[in-house]
Design a protein around this motif. Structure first.
Motif, short mmCIF file in Angstrom:
data_model
loop_
_atom_site.label_atom_id
_atom_site.label_comp_id
_atom_site.label_asym_id
_atom_site.label_seq_id
_atom_site.Cartn_x
_atom_site.Cartn_y
_atom_site.Cartn_z
N LYS A 1 44.93 23.20 -84.66
CA LYS A 1 46.14 24.03 -85.01
C LYS A 1 45.81 25.56 -84.97
CE LYS A 1 49.22 21.06 -86.47
NZ LYS A 1 50.51 20.94 -85.88
N ARG A 2 46.74 26.41 -84.54
CA ARG A 2 46.84 27.71 -84.86
C ARG A 2 45.67 28.46 -84.47
NH1 ARG A 2 51.91 27.22 -86.56
NH2 ARG A 2 52.23 26.75 -88.41
N LEU A 3 44.99 28.25 -83.17
CA LEU A 3 44.05 28.97 -82.58
C LEU A 3 44.63 30.24 -82.11
CD1 LEU A 3 41.45 29.10 -81.03
CD2 LEU A 3 42.81 28.65 -78.98
N GLY A 4 44.23 31.23 -82.51
CA GLY A 4 44.31 32.81 -82.32
C GLY A 4 43.24 33.81 -82.65
N VAL A 5 43.47 34.76 -81.41
CA VAL A 5 42.54 36.04 -81.56
C VAL A 5 43.42 37.22 -81.50
CG1 VAL A 5 41.17 37.05 -80.00
CG2 VAL A 5 40.99 34.62 -80.02
N LEU A 6 42.84 38.00 -82.21
CA LEU A 6 43.69 39.44 -82.37
C LEU A 6 44.16 39.80 -80.99
CD1 LEU A 6 41.87 41.15 -85.59
CD2 LEU A 6 43.93 39.47 -85.36
N ALA A 7 45.17 40.64 -80.85
CA ALA A 7 45.69 41.09 -79.82
C ALA A 7 44.74 42.05 -78.82
CB ALA A 7 46.94 41.81 -79.69
N PRO A 8 43.90 42.91 -79.51
CA PRO A 8 43.11 43.84 -78.75
C PRO A 8 42.06 43.07 -78.12
CG PRO A 8 43.55 44.91 -80.73
CD PRO A 8 43.99 43.41 -80.77
N LEU A 9 41.67 41.88 -78.54
CA LEU A 9 40.58 41.15 -78.12
C LEU A 9 40.79 39.83 -76.91
CD1 LEU A 9 38.65 41.49 -81.26
CD2 LEU A 9 38.00 42.49 -79.32
N ARG A 10 42.21 39.61 -76.65
CA ARG A 10 42.62 38.72 -76.01
C ARG A 10 42.08 38.76 -74.46
NH1 ARG A 10 48.29 38.76 -78.57
NH2 ARG A 10 47.66 37.72 -80.47
N ARG A 11 42.02 37.67 -73.78
CA ARG A 11 41.66 37.74 -72.27
C ARG A 11 40.14 38.10 -71.98
NH1 ARG A 11 46.26 36.46 -70.61
NH2 ARG A 11 48.21 37.32 -70.96
N ARG A 12 39.40 37.69 -73.16
CA ARG A 12 37.93 38.07 -72.96
C ARG A 12 37.14 36.55 -73.22
NH1 ARG A 12 36.88 43.92 -76.14
NH2 ARG A 12 38.67 44.77 -75.00
N GLY A 13 37.94 35.62 -73.12
CA GLY A 13 37.08 34.21 -73.28
C GLY A 13 36.96 33.91 -74.64
N LEU A 14 37.37 34.41 -75.57
CA LEU A 14 37.18 34.20 -77.18
C LEU A 14 37.69 32.91 -77.56
CD1 LEU A 14 37.20 38.05 -78.32
CD2 LEU A 14 35.36 36.59 -77.69
N GLY A 15 39.07 33.09 -77.13
CA GLY A 15 39.91 31.60 -77.60
C GLY A 15 39.27 30.43 -76.84
N ALA A 16 38.52 30.59 -75.84
CA ALA A 16 38.03 29.49 -75.16
C ALA A 16 36.71 29.32 -76.06
CB ALA A 16 37.56 29.72 -73.64
N ALA A 17 35.99 30.25 -76.51
CA ALA A 17 34.87 30.13 -77.24
C ALA A 17 35.40 29.41 -78.82
CB ALA A 17 34.21 31.45 -77.69
N LEU A 18 36.24 29.75 -79.15
CA LEU A 18 36.70 28.90 -80.50
C LEU A 18 36.95 27.46 -80.21
CD1 LEU A 18 39.22 31.59 -82.16
CD2 LEU A 18 37.22 30.26 -83.14
#
Length: 160
Positions: free
Chosen positions: A79-96
């Motif tokens: 549930k609720r996977l989220g990364v702050l907007a300025p840091l998106r598209r850097r693979g951080l969601g995939a890391a979470l």
């Protein structure tokens, strides 16, 4: 950029509540159940399962929650996977998601499941890239009746 992902505790409920709202603000409709959640609700999810907090250069920058599905404890609901907007598209969601995957495997879970609002179709591609497939057989623990319908996805976890 220094990236750290750490497990969340119940004491992190307020932080995760705030991060979720910040990450999703402006991207989803106001009817989302996210905006009705309380800190106590988030604490309950963390107590039933857990979560992870993303830190970028020491600053909280994203989060995700998980818990065993009530109808199948060997399947974790994400549930609720989220990364702050300025840091998106850097693979951080995939890391979470990688952190959730590792914790699920260590616990003996056999699959992951999640729901995506139909007004967020770009997320289907994100999750497909992580090995998820659309799965109409998935029943989520909670469904907000005030929102658009949900697309459910799942992914089998390889056995160790």
């Amino acid at each position: 950029m220094n990236v750290e992902i750490r497990p969340a505790s119940r004491d992190d409920a307020e932080l995760i509540h705030r991060l979720s709202r910040q990450a999703w603000r402006g991207t989803i409709d106001a009817s989302s159940s996210l905006f009705a959640e309380t800190v106590d609700y988030v604490a309950g999810v963390l107590a039933r399962g857990g979560g992870f907090i993303l830190l970028v250069d020491g600053e909280p920058s994203g989060s995700v929650r998980h818990f065993p599905s009530p109808d199948d404890p060997t399947s974790w609901e994400v549930k609720r996977l989220g990364v702050l907007a300025p840091l998106r598209r850097r693979g951080l969601g995939a890391a979470l998601m990688g952190a959730v995957d590792g914790a699920a495997r260590r616990s003996g879970a056999r699959s992951l499941r999640l729901g995506i609002r139909t007004d967020q179709p770009q997320l289907i591609l994100f999750y497909r890239d992580l090995g998820f497939e659309i799965d109409d057989s998935v029943r989520l623990a909670s469904q907000n009746q005030a929102t658009t319908s949900t697309i459910t996805m799942s992914r089998r976890l390889p056995s160790e």
